[in-house]
Design a protein around this motif. Structure first.
Motif, PDB file in Angstrom:
ATOM      1  N   PHE A   1      -4.504   1.414  -3.355  1.00 26.68           N
ATOM      2  CA  PHE A   1      -3.451   0.515  -2.879  1.00 26.68           C
ATOM      3  C   PHE A   1      -2.493   0.103  -3.986  1.00 26.68           C
ATOM      4  O   PHE A   1      -1.889  -0.969  -3.944  1.00 26.68           O
ATOM      5  CB  PHE A   1      -4.072  -0.705  -2.192  1.00 26.68           C
ATOM      6  CG  PHE A   1      -4.892  -0.328  -0.990  1.00 26.68           C
ATOM      7  CD1 PHE A   1      -4.293   0.298   0.095  1.00 26.68           C
ATOM      8  CD2 PHE A   1      -6.244  -0.576  -0.950  1.00 26.68           C
ATOM      9  CE1 PHE A   1      -5.047   0.663   1.203  1.00 26.68           C
ATOM     10  CE2 PHE A   1      -7.010  -0.212   0.152  1.00 26.68           C
ATOM     11  CZ  PHE A   1      -6.411   0.409   1.231  1.00 26.68           C
ATOM     12  N   HIS A   2      -2.355   0.952  -4.992  1.00 25.84           N
ATOM     13  CA  HIS A   2      -1.302   0.704  -5.984  1.00 25.84           C
ATOM     14  C   HIS A   2       0.053   0.821  -5.298  1.00 25.84           C
ATOM     15  O   HIS A   2       0.239   1.650  -4.400  1.00 25.84           O
ATOM     16  CB  HIS A   2      -1.389   1.727  -7.123  1.00 25.84           C
ATOM     17  CG  HIS A   2      -2.556   1.494  -8.035  1.00 25.84           C
ATOM     18  ND1 HIS A   2      -2.865   2.354  -9.066  1.00 25.84           N
ATOM     19  CD2 HIS A   2      -3.488   0.515  -8.082  1.00 25.84           C
ATOM     20  CE1 HIS A   2      -3.934   1.902  -9.708  1.00 25.84           C
ATOM     21  NE2 HIS A   2      -4.330   0.787  -9.132  1.00 25.84           N
ATOM     22  N   HIS A   3       1.010  -0.002  -5.732  1.00 27.94           N
ATOM     23  CA  HIS A   3       2.360   0.068  -5.167  1.00 27.94           C
ATOM     24  C   HIS A   3       2.968   1.432  -5.494  1.00 27.94           C
ATOM     25  O   HIS A   3       2.882   1.888  -6.641  1.00 27.94           O
ATOM     26  CB  HIS A   3       3.229  -1.052  -5.757  1.00 27.94           C
ATOM     27  CG  HIS A   3       4.500  -1.273  -5.032  1.00 27.94           C
ATOM     28  ND1 HIS A   3       5.539  -0.371  -5.066  1.00 27.94           N
ATOM     29  CD2 HIS A   3       4.902  -2.272  -4.215  1.00 27.94           C
ATOM     30  CE1 HIS A   3       6.515  -0.810  -4.321  1.00 27.94           C
ATOM     31  NE2 HIS A   3       6.168  -1.965  -3.787  1.00 27.94           N
ATOM     32  N   PRO A   4       3.609   2.092  -4.508  1.00 29.55           N
ATOM     33  CA  PRO A   4       4.151   3.436  -4.779  1.00 29.55           C
ATOM     34  C   PRO A   4       5.209   3.457  -5.873  1.00 29.55           C
ATOM     35  O   PRO A   4       5.394   4.473  -6.543  1.00 29.55           O
ATOM     36  CB  PRO A   4       4.756   3.858  -3.429  1.00 29.55           C
ATOM     37  CG  PRO A   4       4.846   2.610  -2.605  1.00 29.55           C
ATOM     38  CD  PRO A   4       3.795   1.676  -3.109  1.00 29.55           C
ATOM     39  N   GLU A   5       5.910   2.327  -6.088  1.00 32.49           N
ATOM     40  CA  GLU A   5       6.959   2.313  -7.119  1.00 32.49           C
ATOM     41  C   GLU A   5       6.427   1.963  -8.504  1.00 32.49           C
ATOM     42  O   GLU A   5       7.093   2.212  -9.507  1.00 32.49           O
ATOM     43  CB  GLU A   5       8.076   1.316  -6.749  1.00 32.49           C
ATOM     44  CG  GLU A   5       8.928   1.784  -5.602  1.00 32.49           C
ATOM     45  CD  GLU A   5      10.062   0.814  -5.312  1.00 32.49           C
ATOM     46  OE1 GLU A   5      10.606   0.206  -6.252  1.00 32.49           O
ATOM     47  OE2 GLU A   5      10.385   0.648  -4.123  1.00 32.49           O
ATOM     48  N   ASP A   6       5.245   1.323  -8.561  1.00 30.32           N
ATOM     49  CA  ASP A   6       4.702   0.935  -9.864  1.00 30.32           C
ATOM     50  C   ASP A   6       3.207   0.653  -9.715  1.00 30.32           C
ATOM     51  O   ASP A   6       2.814  -0.294  -9.032  1.00 30.32           O
ATOM     52  CB  ASP A   6       5.417  -0.317 -10.395  1.00 30.32           C
ATOM     53  CG  ASP A   6       5.158  -0.521 -11.883  1.00 30.32           C
ATOM     54  OD1 ASP A   6       3.995  -0.347 -12.310  1.00 30.32           O
ATOM     55  OD2 ASP A   6       6.105  -0.841 -12.610  1.00 30.32           O
ATOM     56  N   SER A   7       2.384   1.454 -10.404  1.00 26.50           N
ATOM     57  CA  SER A   7       0.922   1.345 -10.239  1.00 26.50           C
ATOM     58  C   SER A   7       0.364   0.053 -10.842  1.00 26.50           C
ATOM     59  O   SER A   7      -0.809  -0.270 -10.639  1.00 26.50           O
ATOM     60  CB  SER A   7       0.225   2.550 -10.864  1.00 26.50           C
ATOM     61  OG  SER A   7       0.470   2.568 -12.255  1.00 26.50           O
TER      62      SER A   7
END
Ligand SMILES: [Fe+2]
Length: 299
Positions: free
Chosen positions: A74-80
């Protein structure tokens, strides 16, 4: 000097800083005011922000190095560096981690270099509840008897990922369940129970609830009894602060000085938060700018 306003969140700890707009760059002096308020008050609230993932990460990075969460689904797609916490489903699939940390714990206390701070950015606010509870572990330590302070002074707790009070992987108050590969990355590590704060030097009870499963050199039943006694003491209502989120609110908390707990909500009541966790660093021991005399709250 900044033109910020400061409003206490409770009589004991926590502060709301008004006049901050994180969609614009913060001058060094402005960030220093925020950082000082953070170490003085342990919980910092910045209301109604409207920022991008990159701006959120840039703000967090001013406090130290962000550390992406072990749960990488569930890392953000724009910034892990951003972990998405959400109960919202899309096409039947979860869009974020649900029911994360619904028991008193300290973030990353299962790592050798634990978390300095965690910040949450409220994106979708549920109709009911969803508050975060904080418990002041500096005050809880200060209030211990002299005999208990002496007893725990040399003690070192054994930590690993999980919630010692709930290891049922089907429960909503278990620690977020890891895959076998993620579990393999999680060794046993140790931290002092009465731990000097790495920046302020103030002794705090450290992670006596959550990831602490034993004490070095002590039989398990005795260790468990002592940890449970300390957890019961340190999570009493008098040490707690309940934080309520509005849309766009950002809260930042000091993991070395606090325990915290999410609160469970109706799984169908939509809620989404972004989370970033920042690690302690070896530079923590010397932060003279932060240790300057404190400002007067409300000024
Ligand atoms: Fe947490």
């Amino acid at each position: 000097m900044s033109s910020y306003s400061y409003t206490p969140l409770s009589s004991g700890f926590g502060i709301e800083v008004g006049g901050v707009d994180l969609s614009k760059p913060l001058a060094d002096g402005e960030f220093q005011s925020i950082e000082r308020a953070f170490y003085d008050h342990q919980v910092l609230a910045l209301r109604a922000q409207d920022i991008t993932p990159a701006q959120f990460v840039a703000f967090a990075r001013r406090f130290g190095p962000p550390q992406p969460h072990v749960i990488d689904q569930f890392h953000h797609p724009e910034d892990s560096n951003i972990l998405i916490l959400s109960n919202v489903k899309k096409d039947g699939q979860p869009t974020g981690l649900q029911d994360a940390g619904s028991y008193f714990h300290t973030d990353y206390s299962y790592l050798a270099v634990p978390a300095r701070m965690t910040t949450l950015y409220s994106r979708v606010v549920p109709k009911v509840g969803g508050d975060t509870l904080f418990a002041n572990q500096q005050a809880a330590y200060d209030d211990l008897s002299a005999a208990m302070k002496q007893r725990i002074a040399p003690l070192v707790a054994i930590h690993h990922y999980g919630n010692r009070n709930d290891q049922d992987e089907q429960s909503r108050t278990v620690a977020s369940v890891l895959t076998e590969e993620q579990k393999a990355k999680m060794p046993l590590i140790t931290h002092r129970i009465a731990r000097p704060h790495p920046v302020t030097g103030r002794t705090c009870l450290y992670a006596v609830s959550g990831s602490s499963f034993g004490i070095v050199g002590m039989p398990d039943d005795e260790a468990r009894e002592l940890l449970d006694e300390l957890a019961a003491h340190s999570t009493q209502a008098k040490y707690q602060l309940r934080f309520k989120y509005g849309p766009g609110d950002i809260v930042v908390w000091d993991n070395a000085a606090l325990l915290h707990s999410a609160t469970l909500i109706d799984p169908n009541d939509a809620r989404t938060l972004w989370r970033i966790t920042v690690l302690e660093t070896s530079a923590d021991a010397v932060a003279p700018d932060v240790l300057a005399p404190t400002f007067a709250t409300g000024m």
